[in-house]
Write a protein that holds these residues in place. Structure first.
Motif, PDB file in Angstrom:
ATOM      1  N   GLU A  87       0.921  -1.233  -0.030  1.00 40.91           N
ATOM      2  CA  GLU A  87      -0.077  -0.148  -0.184  1.00 40.91           C
ATOM      3  C   GLU A  87       0.898   1.428  -0.016  1.00 40.91           C
ATOM      4  O   GLU A  87       1.693   1.335   1.069  1.00 40.91           O
ATOM      5  N   HIS A 129       1.196   5.580   0.304  1.00 44.27           N
ATOM      6  CA  HIS A 129       0.386   6.662   0.843  1.00 44.27           C
ATOM      7  C   HIS A 129       1.409   7.761   0.815  1.00 44.27           C
ATOM      8  O   HIS A 129       2.657   7.532   0.826  1.00 44.27           O
ATOM      9  N   THR A 144       2.124  12.145   1.736  1.00 46.81           N
ATOM     10  CA  THR A 144       1.435  13.462   2.363  1.00 46.81           C
ATOM     11  C   THR A 144       2.414  14.489   2.343  1.00 46.81           C
ATOM     12  O   THR A 144       3.552  14.124   2.121  1.00 46.81           O
TER      13      THR A 144
END
Length: 322
Positions: free
Chosen positions: A248, A250, A252
């Motif tokens: 996964e 991710h 930011t």
């Protein structure tokens, strides 16, 4: 080979509360076994039963083949417990206290050597009432060691100790194992359990929910390893799609670009892949692999009624379960 410690289907109830439920584990001679669990999980009750201080409502405890309650005289000379706290003679010095307890044993270790071994040389002439919490904890360890027991039960031996004293306690535990002694310890320091224990058992609400070698339990959390790295803000995010088969992904925003995290079962493969993706230019790369602490936190947070709490289903990845 006979187990040094055997706990079989142990149950203890306090009024309406079940403190221990069907607890079972074995500790082999010369092994360091860690009993882990949150506060109130039943660790101290288990120690009381092993030491013969409490009679279980159901189940069996054997220490070197003996019942610690009914055969106390056979167990006491061969087992010692270092409790979290104890009432000592406050006006005796450290040296006087260790010599006093040495006198209770037929063949004690040399008191001066035990005082040095536990890092108490500088306060050997200090009275007990003037000791710090950490010094008193080390004194309790010295008292447990003085009789040269075959089995040593240590209840949070490093709690309240500074890093140097913790290291000294770890060396003592390793030394005990190297001389064939058996150690059962409780600790809230997962790094301590990982480095010192051959096997651990995790107690939650009085039930044994897992046991096995620390590294094997940690590896069972491998799917939650994380690789983190930072990229420039203007880089094409489609490049990150090349990491999707590995886990996964991710990201930011951070002051110096984008922080990317990949949750993966194969962190090494992720590091290799990001190194060779043209134009990605990752920096500040770090890897967090699944640890015993990760395993502990996940399993300790599970509902008490989870089926894994049934001792018949407890996995022991080293011995195949009980």
């Amino acid at each position: 080979m006979q187990s040094a410690l055997t706990v079989h289907k142990l149950s203890v109830r306090f009024a309406a509360k079940e403190a221990l439920t069907q607890l079972s584990f074995d500790v082999a001679p010369g092994q360091v076994f860690g009993l882990l669990g949150p506060n109130g999980a039943g660790k101290s009750t288990t120690i009381d039963c092993i030491a013969g201080l409490r009679t279980p409502d159901l189940g069996m405890v054997r220490v070197l083949g003996h019942d610690p309650v009914r055969e106390r005289n056979a167990v006491t000379p061969r087992l010692a417990v270092q409790p979290q706290s104890a009432s000592l003679f406050e006006h005796l010095t450290v040296a006087e206290t260790v010599r006093l307890f040495a006198a209770f044993h037929a063949t004690p270790l040399d008191p001066d050597r035990v005082i040095s071994r536990t890092g108490l040389d500088e306060c050997r002439d200090r009275r007990v009432h003037a000791l710090s919490g950490g010094e008193e904890r080390r004194l309790l360890l010295a008292i447990a060691l003085i009789g040269d027991p075959e089995i040593l039960v240590l209840d949070e031996p490093s709690a309240g100790l500074d890093p140097a004293a913790r290291r000294a306690v770890a060396e003592i535990v390793r030394g005990l194992r190297n001389t064939g002694r058996t150690v059962l310890l409780t600790t809230h320091h997962m790094d301590e359990a990982e480095t010192l224990c051959d096997r651990v058992g995790i107690l939650v609400a009085g039930r044994l929910v897992a046991q096995g070698a620390p590294d094997e339990l940690a590896r069972s959390r491998a799917a939650e390893s994380r690789v983190g790295f930072t990229i420039e803000r203007g880089i094409d995010l489609d490049l990150l799609g090349q990491l999707a088969p590995l886990g996964e992904v991710h990201h930011t925003a951070v002051p110096r670009g984008l922080r990317v995290t990949v949750v993966t079962a194969d962190p090494d493969a992720v590091v290799r892949r990001i190194t060779f993706i043209p134009g990605l230019m990752p920096r500040e790369i770090d890897v967090h692999r699944g640890t015993l602490e990760d395993y502990f936190l996940s399993i300790a947070a599970a509902p008490a009624a989870d089926p894994v709490a049934d001792p018949a289903q407890v996995p022991d990845r080293q011995h195949g379960g009980h």
